[in-house]
Scaffold this active site. Structure first.
Site, PDB file in Angstrom:
ATOM      1  NE  ARG A  35      -4.225  -1.466   0.070  1.00 47.51           N
ATOM      2  CZ  ARG A  35      -5.356  -1.499   0.783  1.00 47.51           C
ATOM      3  NH1 ARG A  35      -5.602  -0.558   1.655  1.00 47.51           N
ATOM      4  NH2 ARG A  35      -6.212  -2.466   0.601  1.00 47.51           N
ATOM      5  NE  ARG A  39      -7.112   5.363   2.340  1.00 48.22           N
ATOM      6  CZ  ARG A  39      -7.927   4.477   2.905  1.00 48.22           C
ATOM      7  NH1 ARG A  39      -9.148   4.825   3.213  1.00 48.22           N
ATOM      8  NH2 ARG A  39      -7.510   3.265   3.174  1.00 48.22           N
ATOM      9  NE  ARG A  48      -9.518   7.693  -2.585  1.00 39.60           N
ATOM     10  CZ  ARG A  48     -10.545   8.161  -1.892  1.00 39.60           C
ATOM     11  NH1 ARG A  48     -10.656   9.455  -1.657  1.00 39.60           N
ATOM     12  NH2 ARG A  48     -11.448   7.340  -1.427  1.00 39.60           N
ATOM     13  CG  ASP A  85      -8.817  -3.131  -4.491  1.00 36.69           C
ATOM     14  OD1 ASP A  85      -8.197  -2.542  -3.586  1.00 36.69           O
ATOM     15  OD2 ASP A  85      -9.626  -4.049  -4.264  1.00 36.69           O
ATOM     16  CE1 TYR A 162     -12.935  -7.487   1.593  1.00 36.76           C
ATOM     17  CE2 TYR A 162     -11.367  -9.150   0.839  1.00 36.76           C
ATOM     18  CZ  TYR A 162     -11.682  -8.075   1.657  1.00 36.76           C
ATOM     19  OH  TYR A 162     -10.756  -7.591   2.535  1.00 36.76           O
TER      20      TYR A 162
HETATM   21  O1  CP3 Z   1       0.091   0.430  -3.251  1.00 38.49           O
HETATM   22  C1  CP3 Z   1      -0.341  -0.728  -3.399  1.00 38.49           C
HETATM   23  O2  CP3 Z   1      -0.181  -1.632  -2.534  1.00 38.49           O
HETATM   24  C2  CP3 Z   1      -1.008  -1.124  -4.703  1.00 38.49           C
HETATM   25  C3  CP3 Z   1      -2.435  -1.041  -4.788  1.00 38.49           C
HETATM   26  C4  CP3 Z   1      -3.311  -1.950  -3.936  1.00 38.49           C
HETATM   27  C5  CP3 Z   1      -4.520  -1.484  -3.375  1.00 38.49           C
HETATM   28  N1  CP3 Z   1      -5.171  -2.551  -2.821  1.00 38.49           N
HETATM   29  C6  CP3 Z   1      -5.006  -0.084  -3.439  1.00 38.49           C
HETATM   30  C7  CP3 Z   1      -6.076   0.340  -2.513  1.00 38.49           C
HETATM   31  C8  CP3 Z   1      -3.206  -3.311  -3.623  1.00 38.49           C
HETATM   32  C9  CP3 Z   1      -2.076  -4.271  -3.924  1.00 38.49           C
HETATM   33  C10 CP3 Z   1      -4.406  -3.680  -2.941  1.00 38.49           C
HETATM   34  C11 CP3 Z   1      -4.694  -5.058  -2.491  1.00 38.49           C
HETATM   35  C12 CP3 Z   1      -5.924  -5.329  -1.736  1.00 38.49           C
HETATM   36  N2  CP3 Z   1      -7.157  -4.734  -1.873  1.00 38.49           N
HETATM   37  C13 CP3 Z   1      -6.037  -6.355  -0.762  1.00 38.49           C
HETATM   38  C14 CP3 Z   1      -4.946  -7.336  -0.386  1.00 38.49           C
HETATM   39  C15 CP3 Z   1      -3.936  -6.761   0.538  1.00 38.49           C
HETATM   40  C16 CP3 Z   1      -4.436  -6.443   1.917  1.00 38.49           C
HETATM   41  O3  CP3 Z   1      -4.464  -5.242   2.259  1.00 38.49           O
HETATM   42  O4  CP3 Z   1      -4.774  -7.381   2.667  1.00 38.49           O
HETATM   43  C17 CP3 Z   1      -7.359  -6.320  -0.269  1.00 38.49           C
HETATM   44  C18 CP3 Z   1      -7.929  -7.224   0.807  1.00 38.49           C
HETATM   45  C19 CP3 Z   1      -8.059  -5.297  -0.982  1.00 38.49           C
HETATM   46  C20 CP3 Z   1      -9.494  -4.934  -0.863  1.00 38.49           C
HETATM   47  C21 CP3 Z   1      -9.678  -3.539  -0.415  1.00 38.49           C
HETATM   48  N3  CP3 Z   1      -9.384  -2.422  -1.178  1.00 38.49           N
HETATM   49  C22 CP3 Z   1     -10.168  -3.099   0.832  1.00 38.49           C
HETATM   50  C23 CP3 Z   1     -10.608  -4.007   1.973  1.00 38.49           C
HETATM   51  C24 CP3 Z   1     -10.170  -1.713   0.790  1.00 38.49           C
HETATM   52  C25 CP3 Z   1     -10.724  -0.790   1.853  1.00 38.49           C
HETATM   53  C26 CP3 Z   1      -9.807  -0.601   2.993  1.00 38.49           C
HETATM   54  C27 CP3 Z   1      -9.003   0.661   2.818  1.00 38.49           C
HETATM   55  O5  CP3 Z   1      -7.784   0.608   3.050  1.00 38.49           O
HETATM   56  O6  CP3 Z   1      -9.617   1.669   2.464  1.00 38.49           O
HETATM   57  C28 CP3 Z   1      -9.620  -1.301  -0.445  1.00 38.49           C
HETATM   58  C29 CP3 Z   1      -9.397   0.083  -0.914  1.00 38.49           C
HETATM   59  C30 CP3 Z   1      -8.027   0.446  -1.405  1.00 38.49           C
HETATM   60  N4  CP3 Z   1      -7.227  -0.331  -2.222  1.00 38.49           N
HETATM   61  C31 CP3 Z   1      -7.340   1.665  -1.164  1.00 38.49           C
HETATM   62  C32 CP3 Z   1      -6.120   1.610  -1.857  1.00 38.49           C
HETATM   63  C33 CP3 Z   1      -5.072   2.684  -1.945  1.00 38.49           C
HETATM   64  C34 CP3 Z   1      -7.897   2.841  -0.372  1.00 38.49           C
HETATM   65  C35 CP3 Z   1      -8.899   3.503  -1.252  1.00 38.49           C
HETATM   66  C36 CP3 Z   1      -8.957   4.979  -1.106  1.00 38.49           C
HETATM   67  O7  CP3 Z   1      -8.133   5.706  -1.704  1.00 38.49           O
HETATM   68  O8  CP3 Z   1      -9.879   5.423  -0.425  1.00 38.49           O
END
Ligand code: CP3
Length: 353
Positions: A35, A39, A48, A85, A162
């Site tokens: 990540r 944010r 974003r 994602d 999910y």
């Molecule tokens: O920088 C990176 O790591 C690359 C991009 C990336 C994202 N999600 C962007 C993201 C990667 C590799 C993921 C993987 C992901 N997404 C996983 C597996 C890794 C882990 O964290 O366990 C999972 C379970 C998800 C599903 C997901 N996406 C959730 C549960 C959420 C909400 C929680 C949160 O952090 O807001 C997301 C949203 C998400 N994916 C964000 C980002 C940067 C935040 C979104 C935003 O900008 O509001």
């Protein structure tokens, strides 16, 4: 030093991440953060806002490439991870997907044979996911020469948790209920996700991804036979199929919170590297997991919020514990929005000196 032979010359691999994945032990390990585009960075929040929302950001290649590059410019990480994602795959299979600000993802659910039958075939995903491949192509042109590009997908079990719940859950109960109550439906869903994941990762590689990572964030809730069937077997199938097409591409597997089931996971699945969460100690993992090859991890992401001397001490302890084998420094899970960007500099200073 590992090198690739091309038309009679040996190309020496200069990317630190690729060298670790090939088994090289380095005095200073390569480093990147899960990540890392997110944010906690003001420049991410600005891009974003330009995109409008998270999914528009994922599907606008110029902006997705921009946020992928931001942490590379700021910190000089050894790897960039494609901005996308894991839940784009269910969306590409026909599920509805939206994100609720401050809460997380929501999806239409698959809990019956009729829901499963309404999904699209695996090879239909590329129509929706084409912008992701374009993001990869932009990144292959724009990344610095020393930075490796990581593509990724969610592992079938985690994506299925999910899809069955329609959201994130603390215990993945709806997925466990479906696999126990309607095993034929659940197995069909796992098979569809496995096939889609193979196609998706292969397309990322053909677009220019040099490494791929499989995120099984909820593998920890699978025990015994269920772990073998829903975490290990699908990983083995996906890694085998990807490597049959692209034998030179290393794969990182992340069966998060697998605990003692981390032992032997790389050998059993064909993964080149196992990513460790921070519930296992680096000293234990060096002895029991790193003996089989490269490991990634495993600093507690909370140190990125709290900082100070404990961050420095923990970083140095983990680096030292893994110093006798191939290691990629990373967190045990994603960096959180509350993290202080300055703490990332402090961590890098502790690793690189
Ligand atoms: O920088 C990176 O790591 C690359 C991009 C990336 C994202 N999600 C962007 C993201 C990667 C590799 C993921 C993987 C992901 N997404 C996983 C597996 C890794 C882990 O964290 O366990 C999972 C379970 C998800 C599903 C997901 N996406 C959730 C549960 C959420 C909400 C929680 C949160 O952090 O807001 C997301 C949203 C998400 N994916 C964000 C980002 C940067 C935040 C979104 C935003 O900008 O509001």
């Amino acid at each position: 030093m590992p090198g690739r032979r091309l038309a009679g010359t040996v190309m020496v691999e200069t990317k630190k991440l690729m060298r670790a994945l090939a088994g090289e032990v380095q005095a200073v390990p390569p480093v990147w953060l899960m990540r890392q585009a997110g944010r906690y960075l003001p420049e991410y929040k600005a891009t974003r806002a330009r995109a409008g929302d998270f999914l528009s950001l994922c599907y606008t290649p110029e902006l997705a490439a921009e946020v992928t590059l931001q942490p590379i410019r700021r910190y000089g990480f050894d790897a960039a991870i494609l901005f996308a994602d894991i839940l784009l795959v269910p969306q590409a299979l026909g599920a509805d997907l939206w994100f609720v600000t401050g809460e997380g993802p929501r999806l239409s659910t698959v809990t019956s044979r009729a829901d499963f039958d309404a999904l699209k075939p695996a090879d239909a995903i590329h129509e929706t996911l084409a912008p992701v491949y374009e993001t990869v192509r932009i990144l292959t042109r724009e990344l610095p020469d020393e930075t490796a590009l990581i593509g990724f997908a969610g592992a079938p079990w985690t994506v299925a948790t999910y899809m069955t719940a329609g959201r994130g859950t603390p215990d993945q109960a709806p997925a466990h209920a479906l696999r126990e109550g309607e095993p034929a439906v659940f197995d069909a869903l796992m098979a569809r996700l496995t096939e889609a994941t193979i196609d998706y990762l292969s397309m990322q590689i053909e677009a220019g991804a040099e490494v791929v990572k499989l995120f099984d964030s909820w593998a920890g809730s699978l025990k015994g036979e269920a772990f073998a069937r829903y975490a290990l077997e699908p990983a083995k199938t996906i890694i085998g199929a990807v490597k049959a097409k692209h034998p030179e591409i290393p794969v990182i597997a992340f069966p998060r919170e697998a605990g003692e089931r981390y032992v032997g996971f790389a050998k059993a699945t064909g993964a080149d590297c196992v990513a460790l969460d921070n519930s296992v100690s680096a000293e234990w993992a060096a002895e029991n997991v790193q003996v089989d090859g490269c490991v990634q991890g495993n600093l507690d992401p909370r140190h990125m919020v709290t900082g100070g001397q404990p961050l420095i001490d923990e970083t140095k302890r983990i680096k030292a514990a893994f110093s006798k084998g191939p290691h990629i420094f990373n967190l045990g899970h994603g960096i959180t929005p509350e993290a202080d960007p300055e703490n990332v500099h402090a961590m890098l200073e502790a690793i690189r000196g």
